[in-house]
Structures are given as C-alpha cells and as structure tokens.
Write a protein that holds these residues in place. Sequence first.
Motif, PDB file in Angstrom:
ATOM      1  N   ARG A   1     -87.218 -37.112  -6.750  1.00 25.30           N
ATOM      2  CA  ARG A   1     -85.997 -36.321  -6.660  1.00 25.30           C
ATOM      3  C   ARG A   1     -86.501 -34.809  -7.493  1.00 25.30           C
ATOM      4  NH1 ARG A   1     -80.772 -38.118  -5.492  1.00 25.30           N
ATOM      5  NH2 ARG A   1     -80.626 -40.208  -4.603  1.00 25.30           N
ATOM      6  N   ILE A   2     -86.966 -34.856  -8.391  1.00 24.73           N
ATOM      7  CA  ILE A   2     -87.461 -33.803  -9.267  1.00 24.73           C
ATOM      8  C   ILE A   2     -88.557 -32.770  -8.386  1.00 24.73           C
ATOM      9  CG2 ILE A   2     -88.571 -32.725 -11.276  1.00 24.73           C
ATOM     10  CD1 ILE A   2     -87.605 -35.177 -12.752  1.00 24.73           C
ATOM     11  N   VAL A   3     -89.578 -33.299  -8.034  1.00 26.17           N
ATOM     12  CA  VAL A   3     -90.726 -32.468  -7.445  1.00 26.17           C
ATOM     13  C   VAL A   3     -90.470 -32.345  -5.782  1.00 26.17           C
ATOM     14  CG1 VAL A   3     -92.149 -33.259  -9.328  1.00 26.17           C
ATOM     15  CG2 VAL A   3     -92.310 -34.557  -7.177  1.00 26.17           C
ATOM     16  N   GLY A   4     -89.965 -33.406  -5.185  1.00 25.38           N
ATOM     17  CA  GLY A   4     -89.739 -33.454  -3.666  1.00 25.38           C
ATOM     18  C   GLY A   4     -91.016 -33.980  -2.993  1.00 25.38           C
ATOM     19  N   PRO A   5     -91.022 -33.931  -1.627  1.00 27.15           N
ATOM     20  CA  PRO A   5     -92.021 -34.536  -0.889  1.00 27.15           C
ATOM     21  C   PRO A   5     -93.432 -33.738  -1.201  1.00 27.15           C
ATOM     22  CG  PRO A   5     -90.322 -34.410   0.611  1.00 27.15           C
ATOM     23  CD  PRO A   5     -89.807 -33.637  -0.869  1.00 27.15           C
TER      24      PRO A   5
ATOM     25  N   VAL B   1     -93.313 -40.580 -20.461  1.00 24.81           N
ATOM     26  CA  VAL B   1     -94.066 -39.421 -20.633  1.00 24.81           C
ATOM     27  C   VAL B   1     -94.158 -38.477 -19.296  1.00 24.81           C
ATOM     28  CG1 VAL B   1     -96.514 -38.475 -21.115  1.00 24.81           C
ATOM     29  CG2 VAL B   1     -95.807 -40.418 -22.300  1.00 24.81           C
ATOM     30  N   THR B   2     -94.544 -39.147 -18.137  1.00 24.02           N
ATOM     31  CA  THR B   2     -94.496 -38.447 -17.092  1.00 24.02           C
ATOM     32  C   THR B   2     -93.035 -37.861 -16.765  1.00 24.02           C
ATOM     33  OG1 THR B   2     -95.968 -40.149 -16.014  1.00 24.02           O
ATOM     34  CG2 THR B   2     -94.600 -38.801 -14.329  1.00 24.02           C
ATOM     35  N   LEU B   3     -92.198 -38.258 -16.762  1.00 23.11           N
ATOM     36  CA  LEU B   3     -90.807 -37.705 -16.527  1.00 23.11           C
ATOM     37  C   LEU B   3     -90.486 -36.438 -17.463  1.00 23.11           C
ATOM     38  CD1 LEU B   3     -88.416 -40.555 -15.608  1.00 23.11           C
ATOM     39  CD2 LEU B   3     -89.610 -38.912 -14.027  1.00 23.11           C
ATOM     40  N   THR B   4     -90.856 -36.754 -18.741  1.00 21.98           N
ATOM     41  CA  THR B   4     -90.589 -35.586 -19.641  1.00 21.98           C
ATOM     42  C   THR B   4     -91.401 -34.293 -19.407  1.00 21.98           C
ATOM     43  OG1 THR B   4     -90.045 -37.286 -21.520  1.00 21.98           O
ATOM     44  CG2 THR B   4     -90.729 -34.965 -22.001  1.00 21.98           C
ATOM     45  N   ILE B   5     -92.674 -34.486 -19.095  1.00 21.75           N
ATOM     46  CA  ILE B   5     -93.736 -33.444 -19.012  1.00 21.75           C
ATOM     47  C   ILE B   5     -93.245 -33.023 -17.513  1.00 21.75           C
ATOM     48  CG2 ILE B   5     -95.908 -32.841 -18.556  1.00 21.75           C
ATOM     49  CD1 ILE B   5     -96.809 -34.716 -20.763  1.00 21.75           C
ATOM     50  N   VAL B   6     -92.930 -33.522 -16.650  1.00 21.26           N
ATOM     51  CA  VAL B   6     -92.703 -32.967 -15.188  1.00 21.26           C
ATOM     52  C   VAL B   6     -91.459 -32.029 -15.310  1.00 21.26           C
ATOM     53  CG1 VAL B   6     -91.973 -33.732 -12.974  1.00 21.26           C
ATOM     54  CG2 VAL B   6     -94.049 -34.589 -13.888  1.00 21.26           C
ATOM     55  N   TYR B   7     -90.360 -32.664 -15.964  1.00 22.26           N
ATOM     56  CA  TYR B   7     -89.078 -32.036 -16.237  1.00 22.26           C
ATOM     57  C   TYR B   7     -89.436 -30.548 -16.938  1.00 22.26           C
ATOM     58  CZ  TYR B   7     -84.400 -30.880 -17.678  1.00 22.26           C
ATOM     59  OH  TYR B   7     -83.072 -30.413 -17.640  1.00 22.26           O
ATOM     60  N   LEU B   8     -90.128 -30.596 -17.878  1.00 22.76           N
ATOM     61  CA  LEU B   8     -90.651 -29.378 -18.639  1.00 22.76           C
ATOM     62  C   LEU B   8     -91.172 -28.315 -17.783  1.00 22.76           C
ATOM     63  CD1 LEU B   8     -91.257 -30.812 -21.999  1.00 22.76           C
ATOM     64  CD2 LEU B   8     -88.977 -29.764 -21.400  1.00 22.76           C
ATOM     65  N   CYS B   9     -92.212 -28.939 -16.972  1.00 29.38           N
ATOM     66  CA  CYS B   9     -93.210 -28.059 -16.148  1.00 29.38           C
ATOM     67  C   CYS B   9     -92.567 -27.476 -14.883  1.00 29.38           C
ATOM     68  CB  CYS B   9     -94.307 -28.900 -15.710  1.00 29.38           C
ATOM     69  SG  CYS B   9     -95.580 -29.436 -17.156  1.00 29.38           S
ATOM     70  N   MET B  10     -91.346 -28.146 -14.295  1.00 27.97           N
ATOM     71  CA  MET B  10     -90.634 -27.470 -13.113  1.00 27.97           C
ATOM     72  C   MET B  10     -90.223 -26.228 -13.300  1.00 27.97           C
ATOM     73  SD  MET B  10     -91.482 -29.319 -10.316  1.00 27.97           S
ATOM     74  CE  MET B  10     -90.277 -28.923  -9.221  1.00 27.97           C
ATOM     75  N   PRO B  11     -90.195 -25.546 -12.362  1.00 27.75           N
ATOM     76  CA  PRO B  11     -90.486 -25.706 -11.032  1.00 27.75           C
ATOM     77  C   PRO B  11     -91.936 -25.522 -10.467  1.00 27.75           C
ATOM     78  CG  PRO B  11     -89.692 -23.203 -11.135  1.00 27.75           C
ATOM     79  CD  PRO B  11     -89.610 -23.809 -12.501  1.00 27.75           C
ATOM     80  N   ASP B  12     -92.964 -25.161 -11.372  1.00 28.27           N
ATOM     81  CA  ASP B  12     -94.145 -25.177 -11.156  1.00 28.27           C
ATOM     82  C   ASP B  12     -94.932 -26.377 -10.771  1.00 28.27           C
ATOM     83  OD1 ASP B  12     -97.260 -24.503 -11.088  1.00 28.27           O
ATOM     84  OD2 ASP B  12     -96.934 -23.304 -12.916  1.00 28.27           O
TER      85      ASP B  12
ATOM     86  N   GLY C   1     -99.166 -32.736 -15.188  1.00 28.95           N
ATOM     87  CA  GLY C   1     -98.453 -33.508 -16.251  1.00 28.95           C
ATOM     88  C   GLY C   1     -98.202 -34.943 -15.694  1.00 28.95           C
ATOM     89  N   ALA C   2     -97.864 -35.144 -14.508  1.00 24.49           N
ATOM     90  CA  ALA C   2     -97.776 -36.628 -13.910  1.00 24.49           C
ATOM     91  C   ALA C   2     -99.032 -37.275 -14.129  1.00 24.49           C
ATOM     92  CB  ALA C   2     -97.107 -36.678 -12.521  1.00 24.49           C
TER      93      ALA C   2
END
Length: 529
Positions: free
Chosen positions: A33-37, A167-178, A185-186
């Motif tokens: 849901r955060i990063v999409g397809p 770890v994955t969700l934390t880093i991905v959330y901080l890195c989006m929308p890049d 990060g994932a």
Amino acid sequence: MSKQSFLHGAMILVLASVITKIIGMGMQIVLNRIVGPEGIGLFRLVFPMLSMVLTLSTIGLPTAVSKVVAEAIVVGDRRKVKRIMVFTTSVITVLATFFTILVVSMAPWLTSHLLTDSRTYYTVLMMSPTILIISWSSILRGYFQGIQNQSPPSIAWILETIVRSLVTLTIVYLCMPDLLKASAGAMFGVLAGELAHLLYIGACYYRKFGLNKISFPPMPAHVKPESYGKTIRSLFEVAAPVLVAGIIGSLVYWSETLLIPRALIAAGHAQTEATALFGLYSGYAVSLLVLPTVFTYALSTTLVPAISEAIAIGQPTLVQRRLYQAFRFTAMLGLPASVIFTLLATELSTAIYNTPSAGPLLAIMAPVGFFIYLKSPLSSILQGMNRAGLATFFSVVGSLFKLAIIYWVASIPGIGIRGVAWSVVLSNVFVASAYFVTVTRLIGFYIDLADTMKILISTLVMSLIILQAKAVTAGIGASYTVIVSVTTGALVYVMLLFLFRALSLHTVKRIPYIGPLAAKALQWIPFVK
C-alpha cells in the motif's frame, strides 16, 4: 539427543510458518500500500539475482548436511558429523565471500545491462552482505534438520520475520516517495532480519545443541567409522543434483524476471508500466497464491531427513507412509485454499491490497493451487530417496515450458500479463504430475480413496457455502465479503472433516503448544472425536 518425531517436527514448522506468514503478510500488505505495484516490482527484480548467488554460494550443501547428518546419527558416528560441519562451513565461507565481492564490483554492469530497470543499483548493493549471512544460516539450519530438532530454526525464522518487518516498514516509510531509496531500504530490512536469524540459531548451536552437547546412539559393532574422503563424497552425492536443480531453478527464476518485463514491453507497455505489471503479478497475485506453502514448506523440510532415515534402516513401508501423510496433509489444506483463492480472487485483492486489478491474475492461477502446494513435498521425497536428478529433469522441462509460454503468449498485445499467469498453471500441473507418477513408480503408493473423497466432498460443500455467502454480501464491501465467506466456509469445512472422521482430536492434540488447548475446546462438539 533432543530429537522430534516426523509429525511433531512438521507441526512445529507449520506453527512457525503460520506465525511468520501472518507477520510477513501484514508487512507485505502495508508495504504494497505504501510503495504500490511499481515499487514492489522494482524491489522484486533483484530477488532472482540473490537466489542465483545463494545457490552458487551454498552449492547444495545445506540439503546434503540435513540428509548425511541424519544418516550419521542413526549409526552413532559423531566424528562424521563433525567433519561435515567443519568442511561445509569452510567451503561455504570461501564461496560466499567470493560472490559477495563479485556482486559489489559488478553492480553497475548488472543493473544497467542485465536488469530491465537501472534504478535497482542501490538495492543490489544493499543485497550483497546478505549472501554470507544467509549461507552460514543455511548450514546451521541443515544441521538442526539433520538431528531432527526443528525448534531453533523455527524460532529463528520468527525472529527474522519480526526484525525484517519492523526495519523494512520503518525505513520505507521514511524514504517515500523516493522509490529508489525505498527499494534499497526494503533490502536493508531483509539484511537486518537475516542477521537476527543467524545470531539466534548460532547461539542455539553453541550453547545447547552443539556436537559435544547432544547424545548419540552407540555405534553398532558391524559399522566401521567412515573415511574422510567417503564422507565428502556422500555429501556431494546429495549436493551435486541439488546444486544442478538450484542453478536451473535460479536461472529459470531469473530468466522469468528478465523476460516478463521485456515481453510486456513487446506487448505495447512502457517500461514503468511493465515494472508495475510485474509487481502486480509477483508481489500481489503470486504472494496470495503461495500462502499455503507455509504448510508444505514444513513437510518439505522434514521429509528429506525422515525419508533418508527410513531408507537407512531399511523400512520401505515407512517411506510409503510418509508419502501418504504428505499427500493427505497437502490435500486437506491445499484444496480448500485453491477454492477460496478462485472464488474470492478479486475480493481478496481488494480487501488486502486495495488493488482489485490483481484479482483476475489470481483467479487464473488459483484453480491449480493444489498442484503447486504438492510439488515441494514430492520433490523432497525424491531427494530423500537419492532421486534428486529425476526431480531436476522434470523441473527443467516444466520451467522451459513456462518460459516458452511467457515468450510467445505474454508478448501478444491484449494478452500480456495474463499469459504469464497461464504459464504458471500449465507448468505446475505438468511438474507436479510428473513428480507424483515418478514417486509412485519408485515406491508404490496407495491412495485411501474413501479418505480422499471425504476431503473432496467437504471442499465441494465449502465451495457452495462461499458462493452463497458471496452472493448475500454482494455490494456491502470486499472486506466484509471476504470475512463472512471465508469464516463460514472454513468452519463448515473443518466441521465436515470431523464429522466424516477425516480429522480427529488425536491429530489436533499433536499440534505443538496450542494443540491440547484446541482439542479441549473442540471436544464439547458432539461429533468431534
């Protein structure tokens, strides 16, 4: 020695699989849901490369360790087990280090020339440290499988999933929308999880289950200690076909990953669309379809040493019993799962991922889910019988068939990604059927027709219940439809299994930790025995 029975070990792995799959699925839902397809596609483009490198780094030795250690323990040869661990750890350390350096040095070329999307560069760099970590873990996991104690690997697996998810969700959330940083990060989350896994399973080995801390049966008088050369040969007799199968499987996996986006581009899609469609297929539809493999993974892991031990002590009837247990267990779980994924494909994709477009792909593949789930246990039985070469042959033929379908069909405008889904259907039916016929010819196999019919009838009734529930809840919402349909259908299915005596309280009690409590709760139902 702290040895567990075949079913007890399998059920421990099942319990661990369920826990990790629930955690992992929760993480996957949030991540999707955060990063999409497109973000998922970008992340998953790298995994076939990791699979290939791990195959070359471990060269089939983890499977060989589980089989040869089990055989050595049967005859009480402690020295052989020590040789196995020292030799395999040394070889894998050298190979994993070499391939880590190779991947880092070739990362620019790999991402710009081999992968279809050069944005994967930082994800590849972040992947490289996991090679050595996973390689070490695999040897220790093989050792625990060999001594038939599944508890430490299971706990390590749960710990790895928790750490990776957080770890994955934390880093991905901080890195989006890049998306580039989010993908890297994932992969860092994967690295953190695998490190936690290694630290725990390594601590278990050195503190409680090392060679000097477990008991061995006395060596029979007629058994002579094995020479070092013979031990190495016995390892590679198992490892060689596993390595060949792994290389072929990784090549096919990688080829598929490289071929699908190219076929979609040939069908008229832009590169970003092709990456997104690949993510829709691999990260959404396939992720749902393979959920039941958490159960067949447990069977596959315990079958290799269990079959090897049965053959070593000359009990062919035990091998046949293991085969029927695998078939029955897979049918009892795989058939209803296939029905649920087929009838509720779009509703599940909408409720879980908020992406209904993944539903049609899932609906194409789901009807043959049982064949997909049965394939892994049958392959493990062939490995345990020293027939891994046959499994490899059929896997190669099925994989080439799959790639041919992707190449010719997925590139046709108007078909595209649906052609990939059909390739999964046809190839898995062929491979699973070939495995089953081969195993049956080698050891003979008697299917309890009455027992199988009970499972089929229960599945059919469950299907009708789900269709009715789906019709009643239409228009209310996908989540509500899924909850009502699956809950009602599953309850009816389980109750019918008890009513037909296809499932018993005795079986429920054997589930580690939660079994006795569940049996006490179920015993108040009149027809549950």
